[in-house]
Design a protein around this motif. Sequence first.
Motif, PDB file in Angstrom:
ATOM      1  N   LYS A 149     -46.695  13.442 -19.150  1.00 58.76           N
ATOM      2  CA  LYS A 149     -45.527  13.324 -20.006  1.00 58.76           C
ATOM      3  C   LYS A 149     -44.283  14.020 -19.453  1.00 58.76           C
ATOM      4  O   LYS A 149     -43.223  13.983 -20.079  1.00 58.76           O
ATOM      5  CB  LYS A 149     -45.847  13.876 -21.401  1.00 58.76           C
ATOM      6  CG  LYS A 149     -46.863  13.030 -22.158  1.00 58.76           C
ATOM      7  CD  LYS A 149     -47.080  13.558 -23.567  1.00 58.76           C
ATOM      8  CE  LYS A 149     -48.041  12.644 -24.329  1.00 58.76           C
ATOM      9  NZ  LYS A 149     -48.275  13.129 -25.718  1.00 58.76           N
ATOM     10  N   ILE A 150     -44.412  14.671 -18.310  1.00 53.13           N
ATOM     11  CA  ILE A 150     -43.263  15.333 -17.686  1.00 53.13           C
ATOM     12  C   ILE A 150     -43.109  14.770 -16.282  1.00 53.13           C
ATOM     13  O   ILE A 150     -44.067  14.752 -15.494  1.00 53.13           O
ATOM     14  CB  ILE A 150     -43.444  16.866 -17.657  1.00 53.13           C
ATOM     15  CG1 ILE A 150     -43.431  17.418 -19.087  1.00 53.13           C
ATOM     16  CG2 ILE A 150     -42.357  17.529 -16.816  1.00 53.13           C
ATOM     17  CD1 ILE A 150     -43.796  18.882 -19.188  1.00 53.13           C
ATOM     18  N   HIS A 151     -41.902  14.318 -15.947  1.00 53.29           N
ATOM     19  CA  HIS A 151     -41.683  13.624 -14.674  1.00 53.29           C
ATOM     20  C   HIS A 151     -40.896  14.454 -13.656  1.00 53.29           C
ATOM     21  O   HIS A 151     -40.871  14.118 -12.474  1.00 53.29           O
ATOM     22  CB  HIS A 151     -40.966  12.300 -14.933  1.00 53.29           C
ATOM     23  CG  HIS A 151     -41.710  11.429 -15.903  1.00 53.29           C
ATOM     24  ND1 HIS A 151     -41.290  11.207 -17.198  1.00 53.29           N
ATOM     25  CD2 HIS A 151     -42.887  10.771 -15.770  1.00 53.29           C
ATOM     26  CE1 HIS A 151     -42.158  10.412 -17.812  1.00 53.29           C
ATOM     27  NE2 HIS A 151     -43.140  10.135 -16.980  1.00 53.29           N
ATOM     28  N   ALA A 152     -40.248  15.501 -14.107  1.00 52.41           N
ATOM     29  CA  ALA A 152     -39.530  16.405 -13.203  1.00 52.41           C
ATOM     30  C   ALA A 152     -39.256  17.708 -13.945  1.00 52.41           C
ATOM     31  O   ALA A 152     -39.218  17.741 -15.183  1.00 52.41           O
ATOM     32  CB  ALA A 152     -38.212  15.791 -12.727  1.00 52.41           C
ATOM     33  N   VAL A 153     -39.079  18.774 -13.181  1.00 51.95           N
ATOM     34  CA  VAL A 153     -38.689  20.077 -13.733  1.00 51.95           C
ATOM     35  C   VAL A 153     -37.426  20.509 -13.020  1.00 51.95           C
ATOM     36  O   VAL A 153     -37.316  20.367 -11.795  1.00 51.95           O
ATOM     37  CB  VAL A 153     -39.791  21.138 -13.527  1.00 51.95           C
ATOM     38  CG1 VAL A 153     -39.341  22.486 -14.104  1.00 51.95           C
ATOM     39  CG2 VAL A 153     -41.105  20.701 -14.145  1.00 51.95           C
ATOM     40  N   ILE A 154     -36.471  21.030 -13.773  1.00 54.82           N
ATOM     41  CA  ILE A 154     -35.265  21.583 -13.148  1.00 54.82           C
ATOM     42  C   ILE A 154     -34.875  22.856 -13.875  1.00 54.82           C
ATOM     43  O   ILE A 154     -34.874  22.907 -15.114  1.00 54.82           O
ATOM     44  CB  ILE A 154     -34.111  20.560 -13.119  1.00 54.82           C
ATOM     45  CG1 ILE A 154     -32.938  21.119 -12.308  1.00 54.82           C
ATOM     46  CG2 ILE A 154     -33.683  20.135 -14.519  1.00 54.82           C
ATOM     47  CD1 ILE A 154     -31.920  20.068 -11.911  1.00 54.82           C
ATOM     48  N   VAL A 155     -34.586  23.902 -13.111  1.00 58.42           N
ATOM     49  CA  VAL A 155     -34.221  25.206 -13.662  1.00 58.42           C
ATOM     50  C   VAL A 155     -33.012  25.748 -12.898  1.00 58.42           C
ATOM     51  O   VAL A 155     -32.627  25.220 -11.855  1.00 58.42           O
ATOM     52  CB  VAL A 155     -35.394  26.213 -13.564  1.00 58.42           C
ATOM     53  CG1 VAL A 155     -36.610  25.713 -14.336  1.00 58.42           C
ATOM     54  CG2 VAL A 155     -35.761  26.489 -12.099  1.00 58.42           C
ATOM     55  N   GLY A 156     -32.438  26.810 -13.419  1.00 58.91           N
ATOM     56  CA  GLY A 156     -31.372  27.520 -12.722  1.00 58.91           C
ATOM     57  C   GLY A 156     -31.946  28.679 -11.924  1.00 58.91           C
ATOM     58  O   GLY A 156     -33.153  28.722 -11.628  1.00 58.91           O
ATOM     59  N   ALA A 157     -31.101  29.620 -11.569  1.00 57.62           N
ATOM     60  CA  ALA A 157     -31.543  30.784 -10.800  1.00 57.62           C
ATOM     61  C   ALA A 157     -30.575  31.933 -11.015  1.00 57.62           C
ATOM     62  O   ALA A 157     -29.384  31.718 -11.236  1.00 57.62           O
ATOM     63  CB  ALA A 157     -31.624  30.452  -9.311  1.00 57.62           C
ATOM     64  N   ASP A 158     -31.110  33.143 -10.942  1.00 51.57           N
ATOM     65  CA  ASP A 158     -30.270  34.336 -11.003  1.00 51.57           C
ATOM     66  C   ASP A 158     -30.100  34.972  -9.634  1.00 51.57           C
ATOM     67  O   ASP A 158     -29.135  35.686  -9.407  1.00 51.57           O
ATOM     68  CB  ASP A 158     -30.866  35.342 -11.988  1.00 51.57           C
ATOM     69  CG  ASP A 158     -30.611  34.935 -13.423  1.00 51.57           C
ATOM     70  OD1 ASP A 158     -29.692  35.494 -14.038  1.00 51.57           O
ATOM     71  OD2 ASP A 158     -31.305  34.035 -13.922  1.00 51.57           O
ATOM     72  N   ARG A 159     -31.049  34.718  -8.744  1.00 52.13           N
ATOM     73  CA  ARG A 159     -30.894  35.136  -7.348  1.00 52.13           C
ATOM     74  C   ARG A 159     -31.866  34.326  -6.497  1.00 52.13           C
ATOM     75  O   ARG A 159     -33.026  34.148  -6.869  1.00 52.13           O
ATOM     76  CB  ARG A 159     -31.157  36.637  -7.167  1.00 52.13           C
ATOM     77  CG  ARG A 159     -30.830  37.126  -5.756  1.00 52.13           C
ATOM     78  CD  ARG A 159     -31.126  38.610  -5.555  1.00 52.13           C
ATOM     79  NE  ARG A 159     -30.419  39.480  -6.481  1.00 52.13           N
ATOM     80  CZ  ARG A 159     -29.929  40.682  -6.178  1.00 52.13           C
ATOM     81  NH1 ARG A 159     -30.036  41.130  -4.939  1.00 52.13           N
ATOM     82  NH2 ARG A 159     -29.347  41.423  -7.090  1.00 52.13           N
ATOM     83  N   ASP A 218     -37.113  31.862  -1.860  1.00 48.18           N
ATOM     84  CA  ASP A 218     -37.747  32.398  -3.068  1.00 48.18           C
ATOM     85  C   ASP A 218     -36.680  32.587  -4.143  1.00 48.18           C
ATOM     86  O   ASP A 218     -35.559  33.037  -3.839  1.00 48.18           O
ATOM     87  CB  ASP A 218     -38.416  33.741  -2.788  1.00 48.18           C
ATOM     88  CG  ASP A 218     -39.606  33.646  -1.855  1.00 48.18           C
ATOM     89  OD1 ASP A 218     -40.023  32.521  -1.530  1.00 48.18           O
ATOM     90  OD2 ASP A 218     -40.113  34.715  -1.441  1.00 48.18           O
ATOM     91  N   THR A 219     -37.026  32.266  -5.378  1.00 49.07           N
ATOM     92  CA  THR A 219     -36.007  32.196  -6.430  1.00 49.07           C
ATOM     93  C   THR A 219     -36.400  33.002  -7.655  1.00 49.07           C
ATOM     94  O   THR A 219     -37.494  32.826  -8.211  1.00 49.07           O
ATOM     95  CB  THR A 219     -35.799  30.726  -6.844  1.00 49.07           C
ATOM     96  OG1 THR A 219     -35.259  30.013  -5.734  1.00 49.07           O
ATOM     97  CG2 THR A 219     -34.856  30.613  -8.018  1.00 49.07           C
ATOM     98  N   ALA A 220     -35.511  33.881  -8.085  1.00 50.84           N
ATOM     99  CA  ALA A 220     -35.695  34.614  -9.340  1.00 50.84           C
ATOM    100  C   ALA A 220     -35.010  33.855 -10.466  1.00 50.84           C
ATOM    101  O   ALA A 220     -33.837  33.505 -10.371  1.00 50.84           O
ATOM    102  CB  ALA A 220     -35.117  36.023  -9.232  1.00 50.84           C
ATOM    103  N   ASN A 221     -35.768  33.587 -11.492  1.00 51.52           N
ATOM    104  CA  ASN A 221     -35.235  32.954 -12.705  1.00 51.52           C
ATOM    105  C   ASN A 221     -35.953  33.583 -13.893  1.00 51.52           C
ATOM    106  O   ASN A 221     -36.799  34.465 -13.737  1.00 51.52           O
ATOM    107  CB  ASN A 221     -35.439  31.430 -12.656  1.00 51.52           C
ATOM    108  CG  ASN A 221     -34.656  30.709 -13.746  1.00 51.52           C
ATOM    109  OD1 ASN A 221     -33.452  30.907 -13.884  1.00 51.52           O
ATOM    110  ND2 ASN A 221     -35.320  29.879 -14.522  1.00 51.52           N
ATOM    111  N   LYS A 222     -35.622  33.140 -15.091  1.00 49.92           N
ATOM    112  CA  LYS A 222     -36.160  33.744 -16.298  1.00 49.92           C
ATOM    113  C   LYS A 222     -37.684  33.817 -16.250  1.00 49.92           C
ATOM    114  O   LYS A 222     -38.352  32.927 -15.754  1.00 49.92           O
ATOM    115  CB  LYS A 222     -35.708  32.916 -17.510  1.00 49.92           C
ATOM    116  CG  LYS A 222     -36.060  33.529 -18.842  1.00 49.92           C
ATOM    117  CD  LYS A 222     -35.536  34.939 -18.991  1.00 49.92           C
ATOM    118  CE  LYS A 222     -34.040  35.043 -18.806  1.00 49.92           C
ATOM    119  NZ  LYS A 222     -33.533  36.422 -18.834  1.00 49.92           N
ATOM    120  N   ILE A 223     -38.231  34.889 -16.778  1.00 52.46           N
ATOM    121  CA  ILE A 223     -39.669  35.101 -16.791  1.00 52.46           C
ATOM    122  C   ILE A 223     -40.380  33.858 -17.344  1.00 52.46           C
ATOM    123  O   ILE A 223     -39.963  33.288 -18.355  1.00 52.46           O
ATOM    124  CB  ILE A 223     -40.028  36.364 -17.610  1.00 52.46           C
ATOM    125  CG1 ILE A 223     -41.499  36.733 -17.488  1.00 52.46           C
ATOM    126  CG2 ILE A 223     -39.608  36.216 -19.068  1.00 52.46           C
ATOM    127  CD1 ILE A 223     -41.853  37.281 -16.128  1.00 52.46           C
TER     128      ILE A 223
END
Length: 357
Positions: A229-239, A245-250
């Motif tokens: 039921k999920i075809h892609a994931v997209i998130v932001g980043a804080d660093r 390697d990407t830091a984003n919300k826990i």
Amino acid sequence: MIPTLEWLPNGVNFLDQTKLPLEETYVLATDYQQVATVIRDMIVRGAPAIGVSAAMGVALGVSQSKATSIEALNAEVATIGDTLAATRPTAVNLFWAIERMRDKYNALATAGTPIPEIKAALIKEAQQMYDEDIAACKAMGAHGAPLLPQEGTVLTHCNAGALATCGYGTALGVIRAAVERGHKIDVYADETRPYLQGARLTAWELLHDNIPTTVLCDNMAGSLMRQGKIHAVIVGADRIAANGDTANKIGTYSVAVLAKEHGIPFYVAAPLSTIDLQTATGDDIPIEQRSATEVTHSNGKQMTPNGAAIQNPAFDATPAKYITAIITEHGILRTPYEQSIRDMFDKAAAKPELVTA
């Protein structure tokens, strides 16, 4: 666009994100100390918005200075920058923006520019950073939209939208751009405990734009992925570290691992200012530890027993091997990220204009 923050003659006006989605109110910060409080208390949040807020805080502090000599103003600028830098340690845009404002100040001061002209120039610089952020988000949308399905569901975690920027958004900006180009996309928004940025903010702003949105408990994503039921994931980043390697919300790391297991593309959208070339890997990214009360209490009601130990890291680091691509305002980064990141910085230096169409 949603007015996340705005420079006014008497201060910086912020949409109070702690009151959303039920109350749309604003907080006017009339000095740089108040701007620092707004950032620390997450009245404004999201790496790009934090950066521009800090720049405006520097401009506000310098504009209100009573210093009559450059030597005295030098000391004030140092204090202003240090105060703002102490607010939130993970979002590298904060430090990037303060450093850019300091560099602008130092160049003007060294050149013997009169103090009134320095004040005006710093205000202009902060306002320019605001405009640049909106342009960068729209460029990210243009580059990233083709990566999303023509029809399907996209999962996002936390809030990387207009509320996290000066307008339009990073991850949600890519979704917006895809919808504007005719993609039929439904969004699943993780609630994003404990601060509920997904449930409160992502759902609010996407529904504001008539983009169909369903809020999920954080522990539901894997089950829905397994069901197709999920075809892609997209998130932001804080660093983003130099190796990708990407830091984003826990909770982002867990989503990335699940996406990899189920063969779902996992995208990160962030401006180049979020990439920290001085940080080698995600293990070197400082992770902000927030108050235990964000976990122990919900809407003022205690949810945990007295004496229970609490962990409340604001972010986690997702290794680059789980990231399908990183979307920037200058184009798409793919593995090997060490090389593609260096190449992208070279490209941006040689050709700084953005492609937004």
